[in-house]
Design an enzyme around this catalytic site. Sequence first.
Site, mmCIF file in Angstrom:
data_model
loop_
_atom_site.group_PDB
_atom_site.id
_atom_site.type_symbol
_atom_site.label_atom_id
_atom_site.label_comp_id
_atom_site.label_asym_id
_atom_site.label_seq_id
_atom_site.Cartn_x
_atom_site.Cartn_y
_atom_site.Cartn_z
ATOM 1 N N GLU A 1 50.207 27.759 47.944
ATOM 2 C CA GLU A 1 50.718 29.104 47.653
ATOM 3 C C GLU A 1 51.031 29.846 48.963
ATOM 4 O OE1 GLU A 1 47.033 30.224 45.498
ATOM 5 O OE2 GLU A 1 46.884 31.900 46.900
ATOM 6 N N LEU B 1 29.606 27.061 36.929
ATOM 7 C CA LEU B 1 29.049 28.212 36.207
ATOM 8 C C LEU B 1 28.309 29.139 37.171
ATOM 9 C CD1 LEU B 1 29.219 28.983 33.200
ATOM 10 C CD2 LEU B 1 26.894 28.123 32.936
ATOM 11 N N GLY B 2 29.052 29.614 38.162
ATOM 12 C CA GLY B 2 28.500 30.599 39.098
ATOM 13 C C GLY B 2 28.701 31.999 38.543
ATOM 14 N N ARG B 3 28.761 32.968 39.439
ATOM 15 C CA ARG B 3 28.913 34.376 39.008
ATOM 16 C C ARG B 3 30.142 34.562 38.126
ATOM 17 N NH1 ARG B 3 26.899 35.167 44.535
ATOM 18 N NH2 ARG B 3 28.857 34.193 45.115
ATOM 19 N N ILE B 4 31.283 34.003 38.573
ATOM 20 C CA ILE B 4 32.542 34.226 37.850
ATOM 21 C C ILE B 4 32.560 33.412 36.545
ATOM 22 C CG2 ILE B 4 35.057 33.902 37.954
ATOM 23 C CD1 ILE B 4 34.787 34.635 41.008
ATOM 24 N N ARG C 1 40.770 28.048 43.135
ATOM 25 C CA ARG C 1 41.595 27.662 44.282
ATOM 26 C C ARG C 1 42.564 26.567 43.825
ATOM 27 N NH1 ARG C 1 40.434 31.797 46.381
ATOM 28 N NH2 ARG C 1 39.281 32.127 48.328
ATOM 29 N N HIS D 1 48.167 34.962 42.403
ATOM 30 C CA HIS D 1 46.829 35.144 42.992
ATOM 31 C C HIS D 1 46.415 36.625 42.967
ATOM 32 C CE1 HIS D 1 43.818 33.280 46.073
ATOM 33 N NE2 HIS D 1 43.241 34.211 45.337
ATOM 34 N N ASP E 1 46.503 31.169 38.342
ATOM 35 C CA ASP E 1 46.604 32.295 39.275
ATOM 36 C C ASP E 1 46.636 31.799 40.714
ATOM 37 O OD1 ASP E 1 46.586 35.152 39.873
ATOM 38 O OD2 ASP E 1 44.534 34.870 40.618
HETATM 39 C C1 8YV Z 1 41.823 37.466 47.410
HETATM 40 C C2 8YV Z 1 40.194 35.579 46.750
HETATM 41 O O1 8YV Z 1 43.079 37.372 46.842
HETATM 42 O O2 8YV Z 1 38.087 36.586 46.988
HETATM 43 C C3 8YV Z 1 38.732 35.552 47.030
HETATM 44 O O3 8YV Z 1 38.204 34.463 47.326
HETATM 45 O O4 8YV Z 1 40.824 34.575 46.717
HETATM 46 C C4 8YV Z 1 40.872 36.864 46.437
HETATM 47 O O5 8YV Z 1 39.988 37.841 46.088
HETATM 48 C C5 8YV Z 1 41.962 37.032 48.799
HETATM 49 O O6 8YV Z 1 40.849 36.400 49.296
HETATM 50 C C6 8YV Z 1 42.305 38.184 49.709
HETATM 51 O O7 8YV Z 1 42.161 37.816 51.049
#
Ligand code: 8YV
Length: 318
Positions: A259, A150-153, A230, A277, A254
């Site tokens: 990947e 439960l961080g920022r995102i 991730r 992604h 995503d």
């Molecule tokens: C990007 C991400 O796709 O911010 C991140 O950690 O995985 C994505 O925003 C990626 O890092 C672009 O380099």
Amino acid sequence: MVDLLQVSVLPPFLTERLAQEYTIHDFIDPAEPDKLLDAVGPQIRGILAGGMKGPNANLINQLENLAIIASFSVGFDATDVVAAQKRGVIVTHTPEVLTGDVADLAMTLILMTSRRIGEAERYLRAGKWLQGRMDLATTVRGRRLGILGLGRIGRAVARRAEVFGINIAYHDIKPMGDLPYRSYPTLLDLAEASDMLLVACEGGEATRGLVDASVLEALGPDGLLINTARGPIVDQPALVAALQNGRIAGAGLDVFDGEPEVPAALIEMENVVLTPHIASSTNETRRAMGDLVYDNLRAHFDGKPVLTPVPPQGNVQS
Ligand code: 8YV
């Protein structure tokens, strides 16, 4: 001009802007890395990294005048931050500016998987509507969303999900007493109490394989797994098996382990929504991320504190 080593692909608007003030050495896929490092290594004072590609300890330790690594990402698991910080090398990332777009994509995947939107689109395009209506989907209202991290995102997704009438709970290494959501002491407990499990924690060794077969089993046959963090946080073969055997109902992904390769088994499934992604991939957010990379470097080379340093990781003594 200050010399920078670029180890990851970055948007041209950023590299073009940086190239006016820095000498950038392309180290993305060098044919002869040792030769290039022999030639320019001692001049390198900064590294340009990305979320999926950053410098390892070996590269960091070879660059004797390295002072800063600026990553075009919020996640910093691709860079060996501990090795950098041990040497006093600053690492910066791009938090905040991408939170809204990443949370929007997580919410989209929640809605798409529950309402079977990918499947519905394919149904219409294949002309199947002419033969009859598609099967019913599941409402999100009143469903239970468990958030891992439960961080920022995670918080931004929770705010959005609340508007949709979804009940929120979470598991995090530190309970957030300031928030009105129920905290579960273990991921297994959270999965058992959830209809949908969102992976929103940091990547890296500490979280590798955290969502394993037992967590998916606990999520249950009506459960959905959503991952915008991730790929390696989820045991991918276990996820494929759980989807194939009906031990969970579906997934919205995503990010993937390995990947841009995506297992053929996932691509063939109707009950998964797969995106390449793209959570932060809007013009507006990518520009803001690029500006932050630029501003961090500018601040550092002007002798000022950087704006968004990665906090100390591990037992760093510098
Ligand atoms: C990007 C991400 O796709 O911010 C991140 O950690 O995985 C994505 O925003 C990626 O890092 C672009 O380099």
